[in-house]
Design a protein around this motif. Sequence first.
Motif, PDB file in Angstrom:
ATOM      1  N   GLU A  69      44.338  -9.785 -31.502  1.00  0.00           N
ATOM      2  CA  GLU A  69      45.173  -8.584 -31.527  1.00  0.00           C
ATOM      3  C   GLU A  69      45.404  -8.129 -32.971  1.00  0.00           C
ATOM      4  O   GLU A  69      45.341  -6.927 -33.273  1.00  0.00           O
ATOM      5  CB  GLU A  69      46.506  -8.873 -30.833  1.00  0.00           C
ATOM      6  CG  GLU A  69      47.446  -7.673 -30.814  1.00  0.00           C
ATOM      7  CD  GLU A  69      48.802  -8.011 -30.226  1.00  0.00           C
ATOM      8  OE1 GLU A  69      49.500  -7.069 -29.821  1.00  0.00           O
ATOM      9  OE2 GLU A  69      49.159  -9.204 -30.190  1.00  0.00           O
ATOM     10  N   GLN A  70      45.659  -9.069 -33.863  1.00  0.00           N
ATOM     11  CA  GLN A  70      45.860  -8.718 -35.271  1.00  0.00           C
ATOM     12  C   GLN A  70      44.589  -8.126 -35.877  1.00  0.00           C
ATOM     13  O   GLN A  70      44.638  -7.138 -36.619  1.00  0.00           O
ATOM     14  CB  GLN A  70      46.292  -9.955 -36.070  1.00  0.00           C
ATOM     15  CG  GLN A  70      47.688 -10.431 -35.754  1.00  0.00           C
ATOM     16  CD  GLN A  70      48.015 -11.756 -36.436  1.00  0.00           C
ATOM     17  OE1 GLN A  70      47.160 -12.373 -37.050  1.00  0.00           O
ATOM     18  NE2 GLN A  70      49.273 -12.182 -36.307  1.00  0.00           N
ATOM     19  N   GLN A  71      43.443  -8.707 -35.529  1.00  0.00           N
ATOM     20  CA  GLN A  71      42.178  -8.179 -36.039  1.00  0.00           C
ATOM     21  C   GLN A  71      41.910  -6.780 -35.502  1.00  0.00           C
ATOM     22  O   GLN A  71      41.455  -5.894 -36.241  1.00  0.00           O
ATOM     23  CB  GLN A  71      41.035  -9.114 -35.672  1.00  0.00           C
ATOM     24  CG  GLN A  71      41.059 -10.434 -36.415  1.00  0.00           C
ATOM     25  CD  GLN A  71      39.994 -11.394 -35.916  1.00  0.00           C
ATOM     26  OE1 GLN A  71      39.298 -11.108 -34.946  1.00  0.00           O
ATOM     27  NE2 GLN A  71      39.876 -12.537 -36.584  1.00  0.00           N
ATOM     28  N   ILE A  72      42.223  -6.559 -34.222  1.00  0.00           N
ATOM     29  CA  ILE A  72      42.003  -5.227 -33.624  1.00  0.00           C
ATOM     30  C   ILE A  72      42.951  -4.209 -34.255  1.00  0.00           C
ATOM     31  O   ILE A  72      42.548  -3.062 -34.542  1.00  0.00           O
ATOM     32  CB  ILE A  72      42.167  -5.291 -32.096  1.00  0.00           C
ATOM     33  CG1 ILE A  72      40.986  -6.053 -31.494  1.00  0.00           C
ATOM     34  CG2 ILE A  72      42.275  -3.912 -31.484  1.00  0.00           C
ATOM     35  CD1 ILE A  72      41.128  -6.342 -30.016  1.00  0.00           C
ATOM     36  N   ALA A  73      44.213  -4.592 -34.471  1.00  0.00           N
ATOM     37  CA  ALA A  73      45.160  -3.668 -35.105  1.00  0.00           C
ATOM     38  C   ALA A  73      44.701  -3.321 -36.518  1.00  0.00           C
ATOM     39  O   ALA A  73      44.771  -2.158 -36.946  1.00  0.00           O
ATOM     40  CB  ALA A  73      46.558  -4.284 -35.124  1.00  0.00           C
ATOM     41  N   THR A  74      44.209  -4.301 -37.272  1.00  0.00           N
ATOM     42  CA  THR A  74      43.706  -4.053 -38.623  1.00  0.00           C
ATOM     43  C   THR A  74      42.485  -3.146 -38.575  1.00  0.00           C
ATOM     44  O   THR A  74      42.379  -2.179 -39.353  1.00  0.00           O
ATOM     45  CB  THR A  74      43.343  -5.389 -39.304  1.00  0.00           C
ATOM     46  OG1 THR A  74      44.487  -6.233 -39.295  1.00  0.00           O
ATOM     47  CG2 THR A  74      42.887  -5.176 -40.723  1.00  0.00           C
ATOM     48  N   PHE A  75      41.566  -3.419 -37.640  1.00  0.00           N
ATOM     49  CA  PHE A  75      40.377  -2.598 -37.504  1.00  0.00           C
ATOM     50  C   PHE A  75      40.745  -1.167 -37.127  1.00  0.00           C
ATOM     51  O   PHE A  75      40.162  -0.198 -37.644  1.00  0.00           O
ATOM     52  CB  PHE A  75      39.436  -3.200 -36.465  1.00  0.00           C
ATOM     53  CG  PHE A  75      38.204  -2.402 -36.244  1.00  0.00           C
ATOM     54  CD1 PHE A  75      37.177  -2.384 -37.178  1.00  0.00           C
ATOM     55  CD2 PHE A  75      38.041  -1.635 -35.095  1.00  0.00           C
ATOM     56  CE1 PHE A  75      36.026  -1.635 -36.976  1.00  0.00           C
ATOM     57  CE2 PHE A  75      36.907  -0.889 -34.887  1.00  0.00           C
ATOM     58  CZ  PHE A  75      35.886  -0.896 -35.827  1.00  0.00           C
ATOM     59  N   SER A  76      41.722  -1.019 -36.227  1.00  0.00           N
ATOM     60  CA  SER A  76      42.156   0.321 -35.806  1.00  0.00           C
ATOM     61  C   SER A  76      42.758   1.089 -36.991  1.00  0.00           C
ATOM     62  O   SER A  76      42.481   2.282 -37.171  1.00  0.00           O
ATOM     63  CB  SER A  76      43.171   0.196 -34.678  1.00  0.00           C
ATOM     64  OG  SER A  76      43.674   1.451 -34.330  1.00  0.00           O
ATOM     65  N   ALA A  77      43.555   0.422 -37.790  1.00  0.00           N
ATOM     66  CA  ALA A  77      44.153   1.093 -38.956  1.00  0.00           C
ATOM     67  C   ALA A  77      43.076   1.484 -39.960  1.00  0.00           C
ATOM     68  O   ALA A  77      43.113   2.590 -40.533  1.00  0.00           O
ATOM     69  CB  ALA A  77      45.182   0.175 -39.607  1.00  0.00           C
ATOM     70  N   VAL A  78      42.097   0.607 -40.177  1.00  0.00           N
ATOM     71  CA  VAL A  78      40.997   0.937 -41.106  1.00  0.00           C
ATOM     72  C   VAL A  78      40.198   2.109 -40.557  1.00  0.00           C
ATOM     73  O   VAL A  78      39.805   3.024 -41.312  1.00  0.00           O
ATOM     74  CB  VAL A  78      40.109  -0.309 -41.335  1.00  0.00           C
ATOM     75  CG1 VAL A  78      38.819   0.063 -42.034  1.00  0.00           C
ATOM     76  CG2 VAL A  78      40.870  -1.354 -42.126  1.00  0.00           C
ATOM     77  N   LEU A  79      39.947   2.128 -39.255  1.00  0.00           N
ATOM     78  CA  LEU A  79      39.176   3.210 -38.642  1.00  0.00           C
ATOM     79  C   LEU A  79      39.923   4.537 -38.749  1.00  0.00           C
ATOM     80  O   LEU A  79      39.327   5.577 -39.061  1.00  0.00           O
ATOM     81  CB  LEU A  79      38.873   2.877 -37.178  1.00  0.00           C
ATOM     82  CG  LEU A  79      37.944   3.819 -36.443  1.00  0.00           C
ATOM     83  CD1 LEU A  79      36.566   3.864 -37.115  1.00  0.00           C
ATOM     84  CD2 LEU A  79      37.805   3.410 -35.001  1.00  0.00           C
ATOM     85  N   LYS A  80      41.240   4.521 -38.504  1.00  0.00           N
ATOM     86  CA  LYS A  80      42.028   5.751 -38.638  1.00  0.00           C
ATOM     87  C   LYS A  80      42.005   6.253 -40.085  1.00  0.00           C
ATOM     88  O   LYS A  80      41.884   7.460 -40.331  1.00  0.00           O
ATOM     89  CB  LYS A  80      43.474   5.513 -38.200  1.00  0.00           C
ATOM     90  CG  LYS A  80      43.661   5.445 -36.707  1.00  0.00           C
ATOM     91  CD  LYS A  80      45.122   5.213 -36.381  1.00  0.00           C
ATOM     92  CE  LYS A  80      45.319   5.045 -34.899  1.00  0.00           C
ATOM     93  NZ  LYS A  80      46.725   4.766 -34.553  1.00  0.00           N
ATOM     94  N   SER A  81      42.134   5.334 -41.018  1.00  0.00           N
ATOM     95  CA  SER A  81      42.103   5.722 -42.424  1.00  0.00           C
ATOM     96  C   SER A  81      40.747   6.316 -42.784  1.00  0.00           C
ATOM     97  O   SER A  81      40.670   7.333 -43.495  1.00  0.00           O
ATOM     98  CB  SER A  81      42.403   4.493 -43.286  1.00  0.00           C
ATOM     99  OG  SER A  81      42.213   4.785 -44.640  1.00  0.00           O
ATOM    100  N   HIS A  82      39.688   5.697 -42.270  1.00  0.00           N
ATOM    101  CA  HIS A  82      38.339   6.208 -42.536  1.00  0.00           C
ATOM    102  C   HIS A  82      38.149   7.603 -41.924  1.00  0.00           C
ATOM    103  O   HIS A  82      37.568   8.499 -42.565  1.00  0.00           O
ATOM    104  CB  HIS A  82      37.288   5.228 -41.992  1.00  0.00           C
ATOM    105  CG  HIS A  82      35.891   5.637 -42.229  1.00  0.00           C
ATOM    106  ND1 HIS A  82      35.325   5.670 -43.507  1.00  0.00           N
ATOM    107  CD2 HIS A  82      34.910   6.041 -41.367  1.00  0.00           C
ATOM    108  CE1 HIS A  82      34.077   6.076 -43.413  1.00  0.00           C
ATOM    109  NE2 HIS A  82      33.799   6.307 -42.115  1.00  0.00           N
TER     110      HIS A  82
END
Length: 179
Positions: free
Chosen positions: A113-126
């Motif tokens: 879940e932490q990895q997915i949340a981090t990935f989601s935040a990076v994707l939104k930023s990108h």
Amino acid sequence: MSAALKSYVPRPLPPGRGDSVQDNPVQDNRVTLRASSSVRGRSKGSARFSQPIPLQPVAPSPALNLLNRLQLVSSVLTASLVTLSLVSYGASVYLDQQLNQATKQLGRLQRNEQQIATFSAVLKSHMADQATHPSTDLQPPKPDQVIFLKPAPLRINSTLDRPSHNVLSQWMGRSPLGY
């Protein structure tokens, strides 16, 4: 002194001497024993006596029957308690293993879940960086180009009596939807 060291050993009487089974028809179910022993107070000699031993079993008393039944009940109760304790111990060990496996799985899911949340935040930023980049030709929304829709009138559907439907219809009735 030698008389005091003799031990008591019962011996059956020979048929020709004293009371015997053949001489006494009343005692046909008993065996007569002869024993010699020293008696204090006598200086010499020994006393001889005969003691009949019954061959037929004597009926047990009611108290003995009660104690036998109590022993049987307590034995069964003890066996059942031991069995119950072994089963409960096995169940606790099994549940402990299942709990450990579930805890490990929960830890893995929380890390995912932490990895997915981090990935989601990076994707939104990108995506936000790409949207602000001048080569994408994206324009910010203008208020005159936004479409607002009025919600449809509430319809009562008798097949849907779920509480979530009522909550959803109440929420939809309070605010307009915009796209």
